[in-house]
Every structure is written in C-alpha cells, then in structure tokens.
Scaffold this active site. Structure first.
Site, PDB file in Angstrom:
ATOM      1  N   GLY A  46       0.859  -1.185   0.000  1.00  0.00           N
ATOM      2  CA  GLY A  46       0.000   0.000   0.000  1.00  0.00           C
ATOM      3  C   GLY A  46       0.886   1.222   0.000  1.00  0.00           C
ATOM      4  N   CYS A  78       6.197  -5.152   0.949  1.00  0.00           N
ATOM      5  CA  CYS A  78       6.319  -3.859   0.271  1.00  0.00           C
ATOM      6  C   CYS A  78       6.149  -2.679   1.249  1.00  0.00           C
ATOM      7  CB  CYS A  78       5.360  -3.807  -0.908  1.00  0.00           C
ATOM      8  SG  CYS A  78       5.911  -2.656  -2.173  1.00  0.00           S
ATOM      9  N   ARG A 104      13.093   3.368  -0.105  1.00  0.00           N
ATOM     10  CA  ARG A 104      11.744   3.394  -0.709  1.00  0.00           C
ATOM     11  C   ARG A 104      11.852   3.623  -2.214  1.00  0.00           C
ATOM     12  NH1 ARG A 104       7.832   7.604   1.608  1.00  0.00           N
ATOM     13  NH2 ARG A 104       6.374   6.476   0.302  1.00  0.00           N
ATOM     14  N   ARG A 134       6.405  -0.311  -7.421  1.00  0.00           N
ATOM     15  CA  ARG A 134       7.025   0.836  -6.727  1.00  0.00           C
ATOM     16  C   ARG A 134       7.609   0.357  -5.388  1.00  0.00           C
ATOM     17  NH1 ARG A 134       5.678   6.015  -4.528  1.00  0.00           N
ATOM     18  NH2 ARG A 134       3.609   5.292  -3.984  1.00  0.00           N
ATOM     19  N   HIS A 170       5.219  -8.830  -3.749  1.00  0.00           N
ATOM     20  CA  HIS A 170       3.834  -9.100  -3.335  1.00  0.00           C
ATOM     21  C   HIS A 170       3.400 -10.537  -3.626  1.00  0.00           C
ATOM     22  CE1 HIS A 170       2.507  -4.876  -2.723  1.00  0.00           C
ATOM     23  NE2 HIS A 170       3.364  -4.590  -3.667  1.00  0.00           N
ATOM     24  N   GLU A 172       1.032 -12.024  -2.409  1.00  0.00           N
ATOM     25  CA  GLU A 172      -0.442 -12.033  -2.374  1.00  0.00           C
ATOM     26  C   GLU A 172      -1.056 -11.678  -3.735  1.00  0.00           C
ATOM     27  OE1 GLU A 172       1.520  -9.786  -1.198  1.00  0.00           O
ATOM     28  OE2 GLU A 172       0.694  -7.768  -1.406  1.00  0.00           O
TER      29      GLU A 172
HETATM   30  N1  GLN Z   1       5.943   2.883  -2.653  1.00  0.00           N
HETATM   31  C1  GLN Z   1       5.131   2.499  -1.551  1.00  0.00           C
HETATM   32  C2  GLN Z   1       5.628   3.116  -0.260  1.00  0.00           C
HETATM   33  O1  GLN Z   1       6.629   3.750  -0.248  1.00  0.00           O
HETATM   34  C3  GLN Z   1       5.068   0.994  -1.436  1.00  0.00           C
HETATM   35  C4  GLN Z   1       4.380   0.385  -2.635  1.00  0.00           C
HETATM   36  C5  GLN Z   1       3.734  -0.930  -2.395  1.00  0.00           C
HETATM   37  O2  GLN Z   1       3.422  -1.330  -1.274  1.00  0.00           O
HETATM   38  N2  GLN Z   1       3.445  -1.609  -3.473  1.00  0.00           N
HETATM   39  O3  GLN Z   1       5.021   2.980   0.749  1.00  0.00           O
END
Ligand code: GLN
Length: 202
Positions: A46, A78, A104, A134, A170, A172
C-alpha cells in the site's frame, strides 16, 4: 491458528484470500483490540506514509510493537516492509522493529513496476514470481538478519529476523501460496512451546 491482516489501507483483501485458501482463520486488524488472540500479523502493500498516519490515529503503533516483542510473527510486504524497518533514511514514522536499512521506491516509479523469477531460501519447488510495484529494496541488514532472497545484481528483496519477515514484492498478488505457507509455518514456530526443529529457517 488465527492470523491478522492489517487492514488500514492497501491490498489486505488479497492477503486474506491467500490465507483463506490455506484454511487459516483471518482477522482484519484496524484497532488494538483486534490483535487479541492473534498468533501473527501480516502488513500488506500500500502506502507506508498512510499506514503510519492511520496506525498513529488508531493507536496501533505501540500495540503492534508489543505484539512483535512478545515473539509473535509479523510479516511486511512492500509498504509493510517499510513500516517494519528501523532505518528508511528519512523522517517518516515506522514501527522500527527490523534491523534493516530500506530504500523506498528503489526501482523507480509506478510505471517501472515489473515481475521477475526469484529463488527464495526455504521456499522449495522452483522459482517464485516476484511482483514489484514501486517497491522498496533492502540496502543493508544487521548481523541478526538473514537474507532470504536477492536479485541477480545482489539487491536484497526478502529477509528474516527471528519472528519478523520482510518481502519487497507481493506474494499475495500471485496464485502461488508458498510464501504464505512459509509464514504459516513461521507463525507456528513462533508460538510458545513449539519445537523449532520443524522450522528450517529458524
Ligand atoms: N511505494 C510504496 C511506499 O513507499 C510501497 C508500494 C507498495 O506497497 N506496493 O510505501
């Protein structure tokens, strides 16, 4: 066994589906009282800044830290990985539990998202499809942290520190339940009185 999925924001529904497929009882965690009677918790993907804001608003920061300090298993995927980390190189609240230095958005912007085959330690049965959106990378790990998976160029994307598990990618978002099975075994192994000989990763 009961596993909680932090359900403040992000793809908690997909984690829940994976656990249901494995026949595990799942609880959505939004408030401190939701942590009662849980054996472990998954923190989904997220937006980690949003996790921090909502977790502070709902009084979850200390209860989640205490949950981990009791030795119960905690897995971050993530954004969840970012939320677990001690060092993310910027002023953003995290649980500060896992001795990892995280970068990040290490692979670029949303448009640079990719999938790649991964070999994950203790996950048998051939390559696992890593879905990176990301995603963060783990730049370095403390002495007590074990690297479970790195990309060909050495970038660390999965690690474990005792009862803490972190994956940049991920599981999931695949149909492959093997990393969730790994976490279910880890949850069992972290239960008091469980013989740790059954957990090859401990
Ligand atoms: N880029 C998001 C963050 O910095 C993480 C992205 C993800 O959970 N897919 O929180």
């Amino acid at each position: 066994m009961k596993i909680g999925v932090l359900a403040l924001q992000g793809d908690f529904a997909e984690h829940k589906q994976m656990l249901l497929r494995l026949g595990v009882d799942v609880v959505e965690v939004r408030l401190p009282r939701d942590l009662e009677c849980l054996d472990s918790v998954i923190m989904p993907g997220g937006e980690s800044t949003t996790f921090a804001k909502l977790a502070m608003r709902f009084g979850l920061m200390t209860p989640l830290r205490e949950f981990a300090h009791q030795g119960k298993a905690l897995w971050g995927t993530c954004a969840g990985l970012i939320f677990l980390a001690k060092d993310i190189g910027r002023d953003q609240p995290t649980l500060g539990l896992m001795d990892i230095k995280v970068k990040r958005n290490a692979f670029g912007r949303q448009i640079d998202s990719f999938t790649t085959d991964l070999q994950i330690e203790s996950v048998a049965g051939g390559p696992f499809i890593g879905v990176f959106i990301r995603a963060p990378s783990i730049e370095s790990v403390g002495a007590n942290v074990r690297v479970l998976c790195a990309l060909d160029d050495g970038t660390i994307v999965a690690a474990r520190q005792d009862n803490l598990l972190a994956t940049s990618f991920h599981p999931e978002l695949t149909q492959d339940t093997r990393v969730h099975e790994y976490f279910v075994n880890m949850t069992k192994a972290c239960k008091p009185g469980y013989p740790d000989v059954d957990d090859p990763a401990l």
